[in-house]
Structure formats: structure tokens, C-alpha cells
Design a protein around this motif. Structure first.
Motif, PDB file in Angstrom:
ATOM      1  N   ASP A 226      43.731  55.529  29.341  1.00 39.42           N
ATOM      2  CA  ASP A 226      43.759  54.913  30.370  1.00 39.42           C
ATOM      3  C   ASP A 226      43.520  56.175  31.822  1.00 39.42           C
ATOM      4  O   ASP A 226      44.462  56.964  31.505  1.00 39.42           O
ATOM      5  CB  ASP A 226      45.117  54.394  30.965  1.00 39.42           C
ATOM      6  CG  ASP A 226      45.072  53.812  32.309  1.00 39.42           C
ATOM      7  OD1 ASP A 226      44.078  53.797  33.281  1.00 39.42           O
ATOM      8  OD2 ASP A 226      46.317  53.370  32.707  1.00 39.42           O
ATOM      9  N   MET A 238      40.357  52.832  34.804  1.00 41.63           N
ATOM     10  CA  MET A 238      40.056  51.855  33.521  1.00 41.63           C
ATOM     11  C   MET A 238      40.831  52.319  32.406  1.00 41.63           C
ATOM     12  O   MET A 238      41.362  53.402  32.184  1.00 41.63           O
ATOM     13  CB  MET A 238      38.497  52.334  33.097  1.00 41.63           C
ATOM     14  CG  MET A 238      38.240  51.276  32.157  1.00 41.63           C
ATOM     15  SD  MET A 238      36.124  51.430  31.856  1.00 41.63           S
ATOM     16  CE  MET A 238      36.162  53.262  31.166  1.00 41.63           C
ATOM     17  N   THR A 239      40.946  51.275  31.560  1.00 40.04           N
ATOM     18  CA  THR A 239      41.963  51.516  30.278  1.00 40.04           C
ATOM     19  C   THR A 239      40.823  50.612  29.191  1.00 40.04           C
ATOM     20  O   THR A 239      40.512  49.667  29.280  1.00 40.04           O
ATOM     21  CB  THR A 239      43.255  50.809  30.471  1.00 40.04           C
ATOM     22  OG1 THR A 239      43.952  51.326  31.515  1.00 40.04           O
ATOM     23  CG2 THR A 239      44.020  51.019  29.004  1.00 40.04           C
ATOM     24  N   VAL A 262      42.810  39.073  29.889  1.00 40.39           N
ATOM     25  CA  VAL A 262      41.886  39.679  30.985  1.00 40.39           C
ATOM     26  C   VAL A 262      40.890  38.570  31.241  1.00 40.39           C
ATOM     27  O   VAL A 262      40.433  38.464  32.704  1.00 40.39           O
ATOM     28  CB  VAL A 262      41.080  40.964  30.404  1.00 40.39           C
ATOM     29  CG1 VAL A 262      40.012  41.389  31.310  1.00 40.39           C
ATOM     30  CG2 VAL A 262      41.864  42.081  30.232  1.00 40.39           C
ATOM     31  N   THR A 299      50.013  42.458  36.908  1.00 40.38           N
ATOM     32  CA  THR A 299      48.903  42.136  36.240  1.00 40.38           C
ATOM     33  C   THR A 299      47.870  43.200  37.019  1.00 40.38           C
ATOM     34  O   THR A 299      46.654  43.835  36.419  1.00 40.38           O
ATOM     35  CB  THR A 299      48.117  41.010  36.391  1.00 40.38           C
ATOM     36  OG1 THR A 299      48.805  40.110  35.729  1.00 40.38           O
ATOM     37  CG2 THR A 299      46.689  40.783  36.170  1.00 40.38           C
ATOM     38  N   GLY A 300      48.216  43.547  38.378  1.00 40.97           N
ATOM     39  CA  GLY A 300      47.224  44.638  38.870  1.00 40.97           C
ATOM     40  C   GLY A 300      47.541  45.326  40.288  1.00 40.97           C
ATOM     41  O   GLY A 300      48.633  44.798  40.830  1.00 40.97           O
ATOM     42  N   SER A 328      42.894  45.914  40.250  1.00 44.12           N
ATOM     43  CA  SER A 328      42.648  45.975  38.868  1.00 44.12           C
ATOM     44  C   SER A 328      43.102  44.740  38.350  1.00 44.12           C
ATOM     45  O   SER A 328      44.034  44.005  38.707  1.00 44.12           O
ATOM     46  CB  SER A 328      43.692  47.330  38.179  1.00 44.12           C
ATOM     47  OG  SER A 328      44.806  46.776  38.631  1.00 44.12           O
ATOM     48  N   GLU A 330      44.966  44.301  34.726  1.00 43.78           N
ATOM     49  CA  GLU A 330      45.246  45.316  33.493  1.00 43.78           C
ATOM     50  C   GLU A 330      46.446  44.583  32.678  1.00 43.78           C
ATOM     51  O   GLU A 330      47.547  45.161  32.686  1.00 43.78           O
ATOM     52  CB  GLU A 330      45.514  46.483  33.688  1.00 43.78           C
ATOM     53  CG  GLU A 330      46.226  46.716  35.103  1.00 43.78           C
ATOM     54  CD  GLU A 330      46.358  48.029  35.499  1.00 43.78           C
ATOM     55  OE1 GLU A 330      46.853  49.062  34.692  1.00 43.78           O
ATOM     56  OE2 GLU A 330      46.153  48.625  36.530  1.00 43.78           O
ATOM     57  N   ARG A 342      46.436  47.631  26.216  1.00 41.66           N
ATOM     58  CA  ARG A 342      46.384  47.384  27.800  1.00 41.66           C
ATOM     59  C   ARG A 342      44.821  47.422  28.041  1.00 41.66           C
ATOM     60  O   ARG A 342      44.246  48.495  27.383  1.00 41.66           O
ATOM     61  CB  ARG A 342      46.938  48.335  28.711  1.00 41.66           C
ATOM     62  CG  ARG A 342      46.597  47.862  30.360  1.00 41.66           C
ATOM     63  CD  ARG A 342      47.795  48.782  31.027  1.00 41.66           C
ATOM     64  NE  ARG A 342      47.520  50.086  31.220  1.00 41.66           N
ATOM     65  CZ  ARG A 342      48.405  50.805  30.555  1.00 41.66           C
ATOM     66  NH1 ARG A 342      49.468  50.734  29.865  1.00 41.66           N
ATOM     67  NH2 ARG A 342      47.956  52.435  30.508  1.00 41.66           N
ATOM     68  N   GLU A 344      41.859  47.462  31.053  1.00 38.52           N
ATOM     69  CA  GLU A 344      41.894  47.330  32.386  1.00 38.52           C
ATOM     70  C   GLU A 344      40.584  47.199  33.022  1.00 38.52           C
ATOM     71  O   GLU A 344      39.714  48.035  32.609  1.00 38.52           O
ATOM     72  CB  GLU A 344      42.563  48.270  32.783  1.00 38.52           C
ATOM     73  CG  GLU A 344      42.696  48.529  34.412  1.00 38.52           C
ATOM     74  CD  GLU A 344      43.312  49.881  34.850  1.00 38.52           C
ATOM     75  OE1 GLU A 344      43.701  49.928  36.114  1.00 38.52           O
ATOM     76  OE2 GLU A 344      43.670  50.888  34.142  1.00 38.52           O
ATOM     77  N   GLU A 345      40.307  46.348  33.928  1.00 38.47           N
ATOM     78  CA  GLU A 345      39.182  46.420  34.718  1.00 38.47           C
ATOM     79  C   GLU A 345      39.313  46.412  36.204  1.00 38.47           C
ATOM     80  O   GLU A 345      40.482  45.934  36.761  1.00 38.47           O
ATOM     81  CB  GLU A 345      38.452  45.275  34.725  1.00 38.47           C
ATOM     82  CG  GLU A 345      37.751  44.972  33.115  1.00 38.47           C
ATOM     83  CD  GLU A 345      36.671  45.654  32.587  1.00 38.47           C
ATOM     84  OE1 GLU A 345      36.369  46.783  33.464  1.00 38.47           O
ATOM     85  OE2 GLU A 345      36.087  45.460  31.718  1.00 38.47           O
ATOM     86  N   ARG A 362      34.735  45.992  26.750  1.00 42.34           N
ATOM     87  CA  ARG A 362      36.106  46.099  26.408  1.00 42.34           C
ATOM     88  C   ARG A 362      36.183  45.994  24.804  1.00 42.34           C
ATOM     89  O   ARG A 362      37.580  46.220  24.405  1.00 42.34           O
ATOM     90  CB  ARG A 362      37.040  44.998  27.128  1.00 42.34           C
ATOM     91  CG  ARG A 362      37.244  45.203  28.510  1.00 42.34           C
ATOM     92  CD  ARG A 362      38.160  44.224  29.287  1.00 42.34           C
ATOM     93  NE  ARG A 362      37.822  43.018  28.740  1.00 42.34           N
ATOM     94  CZ  ARG A 362      36.811  42.196  29.778  1.00 42.34           C
ATOM     95  NH1 ARG A 362      36.328  42.614  30.592  1.00 42.34           N
ATOM     96  NH2 ARG A 362      36.474  40.986  29.418  1.00 42.34           N
TER      97      ARG A 362
END
Length: 369
Positions: A226, A238-239, A262, A299-300, A328, A330, A342, A344-345, A362
Motif C-alpha cells: 500500500d 493504491m494497494t 471492490v 471502505t474509503g 478510494s 479499499e 486489501r 484499493e483503487e 488488481r
């Protein structure tokens, strides 16, 4: 014509919003709010500095020793003060110029301003009615324009390259901190700076906010990266997750569930939808799979000048998402003592839905088999 057209456009937008919300005065400290509105980001210490905006005036309370450096970023007037004089007279002159001397003014305060700055201002006003920046500066910042989109996009493309480099560099015996250095070097090569970096090997990923340390990579170990850089004033985030060795069935199961979460949240994210509905879309997938108790955070979060800013994508948020919002998505599942996943976008809301900034898939990154 102003030499700072972007700041002037934002100041005009703020004044329109002030009229819509019945706001007499906006007061910003040396913060990301001030930087976004004016381009000025003075050194923040105990010396009071603030930007006041009314319908007819905008100017700075500015320590004299910072004035020359700050002048390069703005053509707005300064009300300077020297250490041996104190800020009282300069603040009184600024309030007079701002026509902020009446009783019961509606004042918006920068929620990140030092308490002593805010109290000094409030004490100088006559029975002000105060609130924070949510419906003025905060609301304007939440709707990114095309210039901001391009800046955030550029930072994310650099981030993609750094994360690819980090996965490619993985070797048995590397420490988490070694991978941080690989990422920092990649950022530097692309002209960006490290914003943050969390590298998690194995059980370290069972904690959502693990700080990278001396844990060393071994065969058959989960990997979570991350990370984010900053380029031209805007960050990336990003993750991505993978496995060094042969992923077992449990890891594959959890990874697949998080990926579905996601996808569900991205599909739910549209203008006019409440932030809580996006959170619910992700959370319902994870809960239905039996891992609801292992999704430990919202979530973000929004992203802009700050890496974390509104809107926040949480179960209790009634914020209605709007076109131009950047945030995010994530979701994660954390199994303490084992591993965590996790994905993440960062997305921007367009009229038709969410557009993802990253161009890195991803997919589970499997290495070292």
C-alpha cells in the motif's frame, strides 16, 4: 488581470458559495485549505497567520518574516506584523478591511487551524456564529476539475510503475523496509516524492495499518503493498496484494472475496448515491462470505491536496456523492496472525459512474514459485 488566475477562479467560486450559504467571512489557517484556495502554504508555527475572505475583500494576516517568501505565490494583500509588535493591530486592520466588524457574523473556520489562532479571531469578533468548512471550501475542494484530475492521474501512473518494480524486486530474505527503498527509488526516478508506504509480509498484513520493519520475506508468504507518491502537489494511493510462493486455498478464497467487494463498490459509486451505499455494497459481499467481522475499517476516503479528505466512504455517511468527487475504494479482510488482503483503487466520479486512476490490474501477483 491577476497573475494567479487559478486562485482567482477559486476565490470567485468560494464567494458564490458563501452567498448561497449566507456566509459573511471565511477564515483559513496555514493548511491545505489555504494552499488550495490561494497557492500560499506558509510555514506553520506559533505565529498567527490566516487568510480572511469576505464578499468584498480577501487578505492575509502574515508574520513579517514570512511575507517575502509568500509574496511569490499570491497577489492578495498582506497585513504583516512583527514579533516585537504582535498581531493584534494587523488583525484588527484586516477585519476592518474585510468589513467584518458587525455583530453576529456567520463565520466559517478552518477546522485544521490551531486553536489559539481560531480563538484569537473569534475573540476579535462580536458574537460570531461559527461553523467549519464542509459546505464552503470543503465542498468546492471535493469536486475536482480537469487540471486536478490530470495531476492525480500522473501521480498514479508513477505509482503503478513503482509497485510493479517492487513486486519484481522481491527476493527471499528482503525486509519490508528494503522494499520501501525500492519504491522510493522508483518515485525519485520519475520526479515524485514518497507520500507514504506500507509493506506487509505474511502476518504483518493482518493489521490494516502496519508500519514496515525488519520482517523478512520467506517462501509461501503473502505480500501486501500500500503506497503513494506526491507529484506537483497531488498524491496517489493504491494497494495491491500477491503471494511469494504457492498461494493456499484460504488465501485464494479471501483474495477473491475482496476483489468481488471492490467490483461491487465501484459499480455502486455514481453521482447522487450516498457514500454509505458504496460502503454497504462492499461490506455486504464480505459479510455474505462470512468475513464481516474481519473488515475492520471504512471502505474509503477522499483524496486531493490531502491524502485523506472528504468525502469519507463509511457506513454512517449521509454525504451524497457528486460528479468530480475523488475517493478510494479499499475493502479488506484481516486474519490476525495469518495474513490480510486489501485491494484499493482511487476513483473519480463521472456522470456515468466511477473511473479508476490506476492502470495496474488488481490480479493476484504470484512470484517465487
Amino acid at each position: 488581470m491577476t497573475a494567479f488566475p487559478r486562485s482567482q477562479a477559486r476565490l470567485s467560486a468560494l464567494r458564490r458559495r458563501m452567498a448561497e450559504t449566507g456566509t459573511d467571512l471565511v477564515a483559513l489557517g496555514p493548511s491545505s485549505h489555504m494552499a488550495w484556495l490561494s497557492g500560499v502554504h506558509p510555514h506553520g508555527d506559533e505565529r498567527p497567520v490566516m487568510l480572511l475572505v469576505s464578499q468584498g475583500y480577501a487578505g492575509f494576516l502574515m508574520p513579517a518574516l514570512n511575507a517575502a517568501a509568500a509574496r511569490a505565490d499570491t497577489d492578495l494583500p498582506f497585513h504583516p506584523w512583527r514579533d516585537d509588535d504582535g498581531p493584534e493591530a494587523a488583525l484588527a486592520a484586516l477585519l476592518q478591511a474585510s468589513d467584518a466588524t458587525g455583530a453576529g457574523l456567520s463565520v466559517v473556520l478552518d477546522e485544521t487551524m490551531r486553536t489559539d489562532f481560531a480563538l484569537r479571531l473569534l475573540d476579535a469578533l462580536d458574537a460570531p456564529r461559527r461553523r467549519f468548512t464542509d459546505d464552503t471550501v470543503g465542498r468546492l475542494r471535493a469536486a475536482k476539475d480537469e487540471t486536478e484530475f490530470q495531476a492525480i492521474k500522473a501521480a498514479h501512473l508513477i505509482n503503478d510503475r513503482a509497485v510493479r518494480s517492487a513486486f519484481a524486486a522481491l527476493k527471499p530474505g528482503m525486509s519490508e523496509q528494503d522494499v520501501v527503498e525500492v519504491i522510493k527509488a522508483s518515485y525519485k526516478e520519475d520526479g515524485a516524492e514518497l507520500e507514504f508506504c506500507s509493506i506487509c509480509f505474511g502476518a504483518s498484513a493482518g493489521f490494516p495499518h502496519h508500519y514496515p520493519g525488519a520482517t523478512r520475506l520467506e517462501n509461501n508468504m503473502a505480500v501486501l503493498i500500500d503506497t503513494g507518491c506526491r507529484l506537483d502537489g497531488y498524491p496517489s494511493d493504491m494497494t495491491r496484494c500477491g503471494y511469494f510462493g504457492t498461494p493456499d486455498d484460504r488465501y485464494r478464497e479471501v483474495f477473491g472475496i475482496v476483489e468481488q467487494a471492490v467490483q461491487a463498490a465501484v459499480a455502486a459509486a455514481k453521482p447522487g448515491v450516498r457514500a454509505s451505499e458504496v460502503d454497504k455494497a462492499a461490506r455486504d459481499v464480505i459479510t455474505a462470505a462470512g468475513y464481516g467481522g474481519h473488515f475492520l475499517h471504512r471502505t474509503g476516503h477522499g483524496l486531493g491536496v490531502d491524502i485523506h479528505e472528504p468525502p469519507y466512504i463509511s457506513a454512517n455517511s449521509d454525504v451524497v456523492l457528486a460528479e468530480g468527487n475523488v475517493f478510494s475504494i479499499e475493502p479488506g479482510i484481516y486474519l490476525e496472525g495469518q495474513f490480510g488482503v486489501r485491494l484499493e483503487e482511487i476513483v473519480i466520479l463521472r456522470a456515468g459512474g466511477a473511473e479508476i486512476f490506476s492502470e495496474m490490474p488488481r490480479d493476484m501477483v504470484v512470484l517465487g514459485q
